[in-house]
Design a protein around this motif. Sequence first.
Motif, PDB file in Angstrom:
ATOM      1  N   LEU A  24      23.340 -24.586 -18.810  1.00 34.25           N
ATOM      2  CA  LEU A  24      22.956 -24.995 -17.460  1.00 34.25           C
ATOM      3  C   LEU A  24      23.549 -24.022 -16.450  1.00 34.25           C
ATOM      4  O   LEU A  24      24.744 -23.693 -16.512  1.00 34.25           O
ATOM      5  CB  LEU A  24      23.469 -26.413 -17.164  1.00 34.25           C
ATOM      6  CG  LEU A  24      23.019 -27.008 -15.831  1.00 34.25           C
ATOM      7  CD1 LEU A  24      21.536 -27.355 -15.866  1.00 34.25           C
ATOM      8  CD2 LEU A  24      23.834 -28.258 -15.491  1.00 34.25           C
TER       9      LEU A  24
ATOM     10  N   SER B  72      24.496 -23.353 -10.380  1.00 35.95           N
ATOM     11  CA  SER B  72      23.906 -23.974  -9.193  1.00 35.95           C
ATOM     12  C   SER B  72      23.419 -25.385  -9.502  1.00 35.95           C
ATOM     13  O   SER B  72      23.620 -26.321  -8.707  1.00 35.95           O
ATOM     14  CB  SER B  72      22.749 -23.122  -8.664  1.00 35.95           C
ATOM     15  OG  SER B  72      21.759 -22.934  -9.666  1.00 35.95           O
ATOM     16  N   ASP B  73      22.792 -25.570 -10.671  1.00 34.23           N
ATOM     17  CA  ASP B  73      22.354 -26.907 -11.082  1.00 34.23           C
ATOM     18  C   ASP B  73      23.546 -27.806 -11.366  1.00 34.23           C
ATOM     19  O   ASP B  73      23.514 -29.014 -11.081  1.00 34.23           O
ATOM     20  CB  ASP B  73      21.488 -26.807 -12.336  1.00 34.23           C
ATOM     21  CG  ASP B  73      20.098 -26.277 -12.055  1.00 34.23           C
ATOM     22  OD1 ASP B  73      19.540 -26.605 -10.994  1.00 34.23           O
ATOM     23  OD2 ASP B  73      19.559 -25.534 -12.899  1.00 34.23           O
TER      24      ASP B  73
ATOM     25  N   ASP C 196      25.011 -29.082  -8.107  1.00 37.40           N
ATOM     26  CA  ASP C 196      24.062 -30.071  -7.582  1.00 37.40           C
ATOM     27  C   ASP C 196      24.240 -31.414  -8.287  1.00 37.40           C
ATOM     28  O   ASP C 196      24.289 -32.476  -7.646  1.00 37.40           O
ATOM     29  CB  ASP C 196      22.617 -29.600  -7.774  1.00 37.40           C
ATOM     30  CG  ASP C 196      22.218 -28.503  -6.809  1.00 37.40           C
ATOM     31  OD1 ASP C 196      22.904 -28.334  -5.774  1.00 37.40           O
ATOM     32  OD2 ASP C 196      21.220 -27.821  -7.075  1.00 37.40           O
TER      33      ASP C 196
ATOM     34  N   SER D 195      20.987 -29.528 -19.536  1.00 39.14           N
ATOM     35  CA  SER D 195      19.537 -29.323 -19.493  1.00 39.14           C
ATOM     36  C   SER D 195      18.886 -30.172 -20.573  1.00 39.14           C
ATOM     37  O   SER D 195      19.559 -30.717 -21.454  1.00 39.14           O
ATOM     38  CB  SER D 195      19.200 -27.843 -19.709  1.00 39.14           C
ATOM     39  OG  SER D 195      19.738 -27.391 -20.938  1.00 39.14           O
TER      40      SER D 195
ATOM     41  N   TRP E 166      18.009 -37.066 -10.142  1.00 42.28           N
ATOM     42  CA  TRP E 166      18.407 -35.668 -10.295  1.00 42.28           C
ATOM     43  C   TRP E 166      17.739 -35.044 -11.497  1.00 42.28           C
ATOM     44  O   TRP E 166      17.508 -35.720 -12.509  1.00 42.28           O
ATOM     45  CB  TRP E 166      19.923 -35.558 -10.470  1.00 42.28           C
ATOM     46  CG  TRP E 166      20.400 -34.141 -10.735  1.00 42.28           C
ATOM     47  CD1 TRP E 166      20.691 -33.191  -9.806  1.00 42.28           C
ATOM     48  CD2 TRP E 166      20.645 -33.530 -12.004  1.00 42.28           C
ATOM     49  NE1 TRP E 166      21.095 -32.028 -10.417  1.00 42.28           N
ATOM     50  CE2 TRP E 166      21.073 -32.203 -11.774  1.00 42.28           C
ATOM     51  CE3 TRP E 166      20.532 -33.974 -13.328  1.00 42.28           C
ATOM     52  CZ2 TRP E 166      21.410 -31.318 -12.807  1.00 42.28           C
ATOM     53  CZ3 TRP E 166      20.851 -33.093 -14.360  1.00 42.28           C
ATOM     54  CH2 TRP E 166      21.289 -31.787 -14.094  1.00 42.28           C
TER      55      TRP E 166
ATOM     56  N   PRO F 244      17.628 -30.808 -13.430  1.00 43.39           N
ATOM     57  CA  PRO F 244      17.973 -29.394 -13.264  1.00 43.39           C
ATOM     58  C   PRO F 244      16.753 -28.567 -12.890  1.00 43.39           C
ATOM     59  O   PRO F 244      15.626 -28.868 -13.295  1.00 43.39           O
ATOM     60  CB  PRO F 244      18.504 -28.998 -14.644  1.00 43.39           C
ATOM     61  CG  PRO F 244      17.845 -29.945 -15.592  1.00 43.39           C
ATOM     62  CD  PRO F 244      17.695 -31.241 -14.836  1.00 43.39           C
ATOM     63  N   VAL F 245      16.965 -27.515 -12.137  1.00 44.79           N
ATOM     64  CA  VAL F 245      15.891 -26.596 -11.763  1.00 44.79           C
ATOM     65  C   VAL F 245      15.566 -25.661 -12.922  1.00 44.79           C
ATOM     66  O   VAL F 245      14.402 -25.336 -13.167  1.00 44.79           O
ATOM     67  CB  VAL F 245      16.297 -25.782 -10.516  1.00 44.79           C
ATOM     68  CG1 VAL F 245      15.267 -24.702 -10.200  1.00 44.79           C
ATOM     69  CG2 VAL F 245      16.501 -26.703  -9.320  1.00 44.79           C
ATOM     70  N   HIS F 246      16.601 -25.244 -13.672  1.00 44.57           N
ATOM     71  CA  HIS F 246      16.440 -24.245 -14.720  1.00 44.57           C
ATOM     72  C   HIS F 246      16.624 -24.861 -16.098  1.00 44.57           C
ATOM     73  O   HIS F 246      17.497 -25.710 -16.291  1.00 44.57           O
ATOM     74  CB  HIS F 246      17.474 -23.120 -14.548  1.00 44.57           C
ATOM     75  CG  HIS F 246      17.500 -22.515 -13.187  1.00 44.57           C
ATOM     76  ND1 HIS F 246      18.324 -22.983 -12.185  1.00 44.57           N
ATOM     77  CD2 HIS F 246      16.799 -21.487 -12.648  1.00 44.57           C
ATOM     78  CE1 HIS F 246      18.145 -22.260 -11.095  1.00 44.57           C
ATOM     79  NE2 HIS F 246      17.216 -21.354 -11.343  1.00 44.57           N
TER      80      HIS F 246
ATOM     81  N   SER G 106      18.442 -20.365 -17.483  1.00 40.92           N
ATOM     82  CA  SER G 106      19.846 -20.313 -17.065  1.00 40.92           C
ATOM     83  C   SER G 106      20.548 -19.111 -17.677  1.00 40.92           C
ATOM     84  O   SER G 106      21.323 -18.417 -17.009  1.00 40.92           O
ATOM     85  CB  SER G 106      20.560 -21.604 -17.477  1.00 40.92           C
ATOM     86  OG  SER G 106      20.031 -22.727 -16.796  1.00 40.92           O
TER      87      SER G 106
END
Length: 312
Positions: free
Chosen positions: A212, A215-216, A219, A239, A291, A293-295, A300
């Motif tokens: 991960l 940044s995630d 967050d 992730s 929530w 994760p973006v990646h 990542s």
Amino acid sequence: MKCIVTGGAGFIGSHLTDRLLEEGHEVTVVDNLSGGQFRFIEHHVTNPEFSFVNEDLARDGLISSAFEGADMVYHLAANPDVRSGVTDTRTPLTQNTIATFNVLESMRAAGVRKIAFTSTSTVYGEAEVIPTPENYGPLMPISLYGASKLACEAMISAYCHTFDMQSWIYRFANIIGSRGTHGVIFDFIGRLRKDPSKLTILGNGRQSKSYLHISDCVDGMLFAVRNSNAPVNIFNIGSDDRFDVTGIARAVASEMGLENVEFEYTGGDRGWKGDVPFMTLSIAKLKALGWKPVHNSEESVRLCVRELLREV
């Protein structure tokens, strides 16, 4: 809000410090710089909302005055090297477990009620349920690092119930990104810079885990605090997928522009004693609160490689 970030000069701690200051909080970093680096936070020295205390939280009998007047403690100070426990059996106890006890005692003395703690997926040991949920048990870590973190979790839970504190405990997957100073990606970059023609990979290369981006991770940490309110809140942060070591090696070589790298394997199903070869955390609990994760893991990894190539 006045926040304490222990280990705030480290990899995750410095990114968390950045975010808390961006959001307008007052932040005091407590770090003895044994693992962290002041350069990660020195850009904040002119910020009146930032302060730094050089203190060893593992010192016997410590009650730190730095915690006085704080509203929230983010406790990240620890020795993060899982492998070191094979040869150094005392450090996980002192820098993880005893340091956490001293943090809790400092909080109790100062009347601070809230703590967020960075634990680890290694508390699960070799889990038979993958993805592994937070209610999996019994928890049987196979590394001294995992054992020390599980002891910390138990103490935090006991302090919360005994002294009316509140906690958020994060069980992390492999967190990666800029300012990283150890781990498989950092190691691979260093080795390939020395010899771009070949790379030695511990184990058989099929070890597969969740990764991960930092940044995630930050967050997820802050989202959990804002969206859960039990006395003890435990969340996996990672992730939904995983990535194997050979895939990481290929990604590192690709991002470095290297072709025809020869991979050599040391053999066995894991990199070292205490290494968990397969790990994916269930993040359904935190996702249910909103929530995600973006990646994914590979994204990542590749983002981390690009960031570290600019730094290392």
